[in-house]
Design a protein around this motif. Structure first.
Motif, PDB file in Angstrom:
ATOM      1  N   GLN A   1       0.840  -1.203   0.000  1.00  0.00           N
ATOM      2  CA  GLN A   1       0.000   0.000   0.000  1.00  0.00           C
ATOM      3  C   GLN A   1       0.871   1.247   0.000  1.00  0.00           C
ATOM      4  N   TRP A   2       1.936   1.266   0.805  1.00  0.00           N
ATOM      5  CA  TRP A   2       2.839   2.426   0.829  1.00  0.00           C
ATOM      6  C   TRP A   2       3.432   2.652  -0.559  1.00  0.00           C
ATOM      7  N   ASN A   3       3.830   1.557  -1.208  1.00  0.00           N
ATOM      8  CA  ASN A   3       4.380   1.679  -2.558  1.00  0.00           C
ATOM      9  C   ASN A   3       3.351   2.277  -3.520  1.00  0.00           C
ATOM     10  N   ARG A   4       2.085   1.945  -3.324  1.00  0.00           N
ATOM     11  CA  ARG A   4       1.018   2.522  -4.164  1.00  0.00           C
ATOM     12  C   ARG A   4       0.897   4.028  -3.931  1.00  0.00           C
ATOM     13  N   TYR A   5       1.054   4.457  -2.681  1.00  0.00           N
ATOM     14  CA  TYR A   5       1.021   5.895  -2.409  1.00  0.00           C
ATOM     15  C   TYR A   5       2.149   6.590  -3.171  1.00  0.00           C
ATOM     16  N   GLU A   6       3.345   6.035  -3.098  1.00  0.00           N
ATOM     17  CA  GLU A   6       4.503   6.690  -3.700  1.00  0.00           C
ATOM     18  C   GLU A   6       4.527   6.585  -5.223  1.00  0.00           C
ATOM     19  N   SER A   7       3.749   5.685  -5.786  1.00  0.00           N
ATOM     20  CA  SER A   7       3.718   5.549  -7.245  1.00  0.00           C
ATOM     21  C   SER A   7       2.468   6.195  -7.851  1.00  0.00           C
ATOM     22  N   SER A   8       1.724   6.926  -7.058  1.00  0.00           N
ATOM     23  CA  SER A   8       0.506   7.629  -7.499  1.00  0.00           C
ATOM     24  C   SER A   8      -0.637   6.702  -7.861  1.00  0.00           C
TER      25      SER A   8
END
Length: 184
Positions: free
Chosen positions: A87-94
């Protein structure tokens, strides 16, 4: 999608049936980021539909830049904010909007970090031949500072910022003292 739903809701002539798919998608998006509908409100309440001000929304780029500037890893942030690393990676990848609680939490960490930098700088401002220690690994940092949840990497970022403010500062790694064993 959420902006389209808000625009449609602002138009008093919009057909409720035509809005339903937009509203359902908006509700799903809010629920995905942990937002809830306040009791007694309708899905048709435009103020509830969009839970944060666009000007206050944090972009993926801002999140990553701030995280890196603070010396925080994606893994640490995911654990701290109680979200899966994916989920954090999804935040950082828009891929996923960044919830307000994440933005607010990062702002809080930024403020605490600035306070720590300020305390160091103030304590060292008139000193000469100053040596400060930082930590190679979390275990050493947490052993010396059990009150914190931040990491050794965060501390190194703090010390790097202090070094920018304090001329001639020498930085060394902390070396734990290993107690001698009792041979008797």
């Amino acid at each position: 999608m959420r902006q389209a739903a808000i625009s449609a809701l602002a138009d008093d002539t919009a057909d409720d049936d035509a809005l339903e798919p937009l509203l359902e998608a908006s509700q799903a998006a809010l629920e995905e980021v942990g937002a809830t509908w306040p009791e007694g409100t309708s899905i048709f309440d435009a103020e509830i539909l969009y839970d944060f001000n666009v000007e206050e929304a944090m972009t993926a780029a801002e999140l990553k830049v701030v995280r890196e500037y603070l010396g925080l890893t994606r893994e640490w942030c995911a654990e701290y904010f109680d979200v899966a690393l994916r989920q954090w990676n999804r935040y950082e990848s828009s891929e996923t909007p960044i919830p307000a609680r994440i933005r607010e939490g990062m702002e809080h960490i930024e403020a605490e970090t600035a306070e720590n930098v300020g305390r160091y700088v103030e304590a060292l401002e008139d000193a000469t031949d100053v040596v400060v220690q930082t930590y190679r690994v979390n275990a050493d940092f947490w052993a010396k500072h059990p009150e914190t949840t931040y990491s050794a990497q965060w501390h190194r970022a703090v010390i790097a910022r202090v070094a920018q403010e304090v001329p001639g500062l020498t930085i060394e790694f902390y070396t734990p003292v290993i107690a001698a064993g009792n041979d008797s």
